[in-house]
Design a protein around this motif. Structure first.
Motif, PDB file in Angstrom:
ATOM      1  N   LYS A  27      18.263  -8.055  -3.550  1.00 11.68           N
ATOM      2  CA  LYS A  27      17.147  -8.385  -2.925  1.00 11.68           C
ATOM      3  C   LYS A  27      16.449  -7.014  -2.444  1.00 11.68           C
ATOM      4  CE  LYS A  27      16.417 -10.220   1.296  1.00 11.68           C
ATOM      5  NZ  LYS A  27      16.472 -11.245   2.380  1.00 11.68           N
ATOM      6  N   ASN A  28      17.037  -6.238  -1.770  1.00  8.59           N
ATOM      7  CA  ASN A  28      16.573  -4.961  -1.209  1.00  8.59           C
ATOM      8  C   ASN A  28      16.023  -4.009  -2.312  1.00  8.59           C
ATOM      9  OD1 ASN A  28      16.900  -5.732   1.170  1.00  8.59           O
ATOM     10  ND2 ASN A  28      19.142  -4.215   1.453  1.00  8.59           N
ATOM     11  N   THR A  29      16.682  -3.874  -3.559  1.00  7.99           N
ATOM     12  CA  THR A  29      16.173  -3.102  -4.539  1.00  7.99           C
ATOM     13  C   THR A  29      14.680  -3.528  -5.117  1.00  7.99           C
ATOM     14  OG1 THR A  29      18.537  -2.702  -5.219  1.00  7.99           O
ATOM     15  CG2 THR A  29      16.743  -2.175  -6.863  1.00  7.99           C
ATOM     16  N   THR A  30      14.506  -5.031  -5.377  1.00 10.12           N
ATOM     17  CA  THR A  30      13.237  -5.664  -5.825  1.00 10.12           C
ATOM     18  C   THR A  30      12.313  -5.363  -4.580  1.00 10.12           C
ATOM     19  OG1 THR A  30      14.695  -7.387  -7.073  1.00 10.12           O
ATOM     20  CG2 THR A  30      12.539  -7.574  -6.651  1.00 10.12           C
ATOM     21  N   TYR A  31      12.664  -5.522  -3.546  1.00  4.51           N
ATOM     22  CA  TYR A  31      11.574  -5.100  -2.528  1.00  4.51           C
ATOM     23  C   TYR A  31      11.310  -3.744  -2.488  1.00  4.51           C
ATOM     24  CZ  TYR A  31      11.971  -9.962  -0.406  1.00  4.51           C
ATOM     25  OH  TYR A  31      11.821 -11.180  -0.117  1.00  4.51           O
ATOM     26  N   THR A  32      12.039  -3.048  -2.766  1.00  2.00           N
ATOM     27  CA  THR A  32      11.581  -1.405  -2.747  1.00  2.00           C
ATOM     28  C   THR A  32      10.724  -1.246  -3.936  1.00  2.00           C
ATOM     29  OG1 THR A  32      13.865  -0.732  -1.957  1.00  2.00           O
ATOM     30  CG2 THR A  32      12.544   0.940  -3.055  1.00  2.00           C
ATOM     31  N   VAL A  33      10.958  -1.823  -5.104  1.00  2.00           N
ATOM     32  CA  VAL A  33      10.231  -1.642  -6.163  1.00  2.00           C
ATOM     33  C   VAL A  33       8.725  -2.225  -5.864  1.00  2.00           C
ATOM     34  CG1 VAL A  33       9.934  -2.298  -8.696  1.00  2.00           C
ATOM     35  CG2 VAL A  33      12.104  -1.429  -7.936  1.00  2.00           C
ATOM     36  N   LEU A  37       5.081  -0.242  -6.042  1.00  3.84           N
ATOM     37  CA  LEU A  37       4.062  -0.764  -6.706  1.00  3.84           C
ATOM     38  C   LEU A  37       2.648  -1.225  -5.851  1.00  3.84           C
ATOM     39  CD1 LEU A  37       6.154  -3.024  -9.428  1.00  3.84           C
ATOM     40  CD2 LEU A  37       4.932  -0.918  -9.869  1.00  3.84           C
ATOM     41  N   ILE A  38       3.136  -1.543  -4.740  1.00  2.00           N
ATOM     42  CA  ILE A  38       2.057  -1.865  -3.767  1.00  2.00           C
ATOM     43  C   ILE A  38       1.582  -0.369  -3.433  1.00  2.00           C
ATOM     44  CG2 ILE A  38       1.437  -2.318  -1.231  1.00  2.00           C
ATOM     45  CD1 ILE A  38       3.373  -4.759  -1.756  1.00  2.00           C
ATOM     46  N   ASP A  39       2.193   0.572  -2.958  1.00  2.05           N
ATOM     47  CA  ASP A  39       1.799   1.850  -2.891  1.00  2.05           C
ATOM     48  C   ASP A  39       1.013   2.673  -3.877  1.00  2.05           C
ATOM     49  OD1 ASP A  39       2.954   1.475  -0.084  1.00  2.05           O
ATOM     50  OD2 ASP A  39       4.742   2.802  -0.579  1.00  2.05           O
ATOM     51  N   LYS A  40       1.341   2.479  -5.013  1.00  2.00           N
ATOM     52  CA  LYS A  40       0.599   3.076  -6.139  1.00  2.00           C
ATOM     53  C   LYS A  40      -0.561   2.125  -6.460  1.00  2.00           C
ATOM     54  CE  LYS A  40       4.653   4.936  -8.355  1.00  2.00           C
ATOM     55  NZ  LYS A  40       5.587   5.152  -9.501  1.00  2.00           N
ATOM     56  N   GLY A  41      -0.839   1.116  -5.906  1.00  2.00           N
ATOM     57  CA  GLY A  41      -1.933   0.056  -6.050  1.00  2.00           C
ATOM     58  C   GLY A  41      -1.815  -0.856  -7.453  1.00  2.00           C
ATOM     59  N   ILE A  51       2.614 -12.736  -0.619  1.00  2.00           N
ATOM     60  CA  ILE A  51       2.238 -13.214  -1.992  1.00  2.00           C
ATOM     61  C   ILE A  51       1.888 -11.752  -2.556  1.00  2.00           C
ATOM     62  CG2 ILE A  51       0.656 -14.655  -3.212  1.00  2.00           C
ATOM     63  CD1 ILE A  51       2.703 -15.846  -1.677  1.00  2.00           C
ATOM     64  N   CYS A  52       2.298 -11.462  -3.847  1.00  2.00           N
ATOM     65  CA  CYS A  52       1.956 -10.505  -4.669  1.00  2.00           C
ATOM     66  C   CYS A  52       1.275 -10.963  -5.892  1.00  2.00           C
ATOM     67  CB  CYS A  52       3.404  -9.874  -5.171  1.00  2.00           C
ATOM     68  SG  CYS A  52       4.424  -9.261  -3.738  1.00  2.00           S
ATOM     69  N   LYS A  53       0.051 -10.050  -6.201  1.00  2.00           N
ATOM     70  CA  LYS A  53      -0.647 -10.396  -7.429  1.00  2.00           C
ATOM     71  C   LYS A  53      -0.955  -8.886  -7.999  1.00  2.00           C
ATOM     72  CE  LYS A  53      -3.440 -13.674  -5.158  1.00  2.00           C
ATOM     73  NZ  LYS A  53      -5.042 -14.066  -4.661  1.00  2.00           N
ATOM     74  N   ALA A  54      -0.834  -8.851  -9.216  1.00  2.00           N
ATOM     75  CA  ALA A  54      -1.088  -7.818 -10.182  1.00  2.00           C
ATOM     76  C   ALA A  54      -2.500  -7.340  -9.739  1.00  2.00           C
ATOM     77  CB  ALA A  54      -0.806  -8.099 -11.350  1.00  2.00           C
ATOM     78  N   ASN A  55      -2.727  -5.961  -9.708  1.00  2.00           N
ATOM     79  CA  ASN A  55      -3.920  -5.391  -9.300  1.00  2.00           C
ATOM     80  C   ASN A  55      -4.402  -4.581 -10.508  1.00  2.00           C
ATOM     81  OD1 ASN A  55      -6.105  -4.914  -7.586  1.00  2.00           O
ATOM     82  ND2 ASN A  55      -5.286  -2.901  -6.893  1.00  2.00           N
ATOM     83  N   VAL A  56      -3.483  -4.523 -11.543  1.00  2.00           N
ATOM     84  CA  VAL A  56      -3.850  -3.719 -12.929  1.00  2.00           C
ATOM     85  C   VAL A  56      -3.640  -4.771 -13.993  1.00  2.00           C
ATOM     86  CG1 VAL A  56      -3.772  -1.431 -12.080  1.00  2.00           C
ATOM     87  CG2 VAL A  56      -1.744  -2.553 -12.795  1.00  2.00           C
ATOM     88  N   THR A  57      -4.265  -4.668 -15.104  1.00  2.00           N
ATOM     89  CA  THR A  57      -4.148  -5.440 -16.175  1.00  2.00           C
ATOM     90  C   THR A  57      -2.820  -4.873 -17.080  1.00  2.00           C
ATOM     91  OG1 THR A  57      -5.657  -4.463 -17.709  1.00  2.00           O
ATOM     92  CG2 THR A  57      -6.390  -6.254 -16.156  1.00  2.00           C
ATOM     93  N   LYS A  58      -2.542  -5.604 -17.824  1.00  2.00           N
ATOM     94  CA  LYS A  58      -1.212  -5.290 -18.687  1.00  2.00           C
ATOM     95  C   LYS A  58      -2.008  -4.313 -19.988  1.00  2.00           C
ATOM     96  CE  LYS A  58       2.260  -7.120 -21.550  1.00  2.00           C
ATOM     97  NZ  LYS A  58       3.122  -8.042 -22.363  1.00  2.00           N
ATOM     98  N   LYS A  59      -3.283  -4.767 -20.309  1.00  2.00           N
ATOM     99  CA  LYS A  59      -3.695  -3.899 -21.028  1.00  2.00           C
ATOM    100  C   LYS A  59      -4.293  -2.263 -20.644  1.00  2.00           C
ATOM    101  CE  LYS A  59      -7.904  -3.250 -24.141  1.00  2.00           C
ATOM    102  NZ  LYS A  59      -9.107  -3.674 -24.451  1.00  2.00           N
ATOM    103  N   LYS A  60      -4.368  -2.205 -19.302  1.00  2.00           N
ATOM    104  CA  LYS A  60      -4.673  -0.891 -18.754  1.00  2.00           C
ATOM    105  C   LYS A  60      -3.430  -0.290 -18.687  1.00  2.00           C
ATOM    106  CE  LYS A  60      -6.921   2.210 -16.437  1.00  2.00           C
ATOM    107  NZ  LYS A  60      -8.007   3.197 -17.375  1.00  2.00           N
ATOM    108  N   ILE A  61      -2.333  -0.934 -18.223  1.00  2.00           N
ATOM    109  CA  ILE A  61      -1.103  -0.090 -18.399  1.00  2.00           C
ATOM    110  C   ILE A  61      -0.541   0.144 -19.625  1.00  2.00           C
ATOM    111  CG2 ILE A  61       1.344  -0.605 -17.834  1.00  2.00           C
ATOM    112  CD1 ILE A  61      -0.107  -0.097 -15.331  1.00  2.00           C
TER     113      ILE A  61
END
Length: 108
Positions: A27-33, A37-41, A51-61
């Protein structure tokens, strides 16, 4: 990210359970990741429930990662990449025709 792209939103605890089952992360590893990802936007978090939501599309990545790959290994040249790939991969007639069709369509 794949989990969020396919599920739209998930609680961090649910992400953690799924990742534990498929990858084996604690759990701690997943929460760190997730936090990184939150810090990177890339992910946004909503309360209550973390609750987590993607803020970038797969296409953009995919576009970003493709450009990084091209820059890092092929000097930013798509031609160099395609040449290198074609020298090491035997394409069948169908793949060759599809590639030519893509190139011709891009020219128009």
């Amino acid at each position: 990210m794949e989990l969020l792209w396919s599920n739209k939103e998930l609680a961090a605890r649910d992400i953690s359970k799924i990742i534990k089952e498929y990858i084996g992360w604690e759990k701690n590893t997943t929460y760190t990741v997730i936090k990184r990802l939150i810090d990177k936007g890339a992910i946004v978090r909503e309360d209550p429930g973390f609750i987590c939501k993607a803020n970038v599309t797969k296409k953009k990545i995919q576009e970003t990662e493709t450009n990084i790959l091209l820059d890092k290994f092929y000097g930013g040249s798509l031609v160099n990449f395609i040449n290198s790939y074609m020298m090491n991969y035997r394409m069948n007639e169908e793949e060759r025709a599809a590639l030519l069709q893509l190139a011709q369509r891009k020219q128009s």
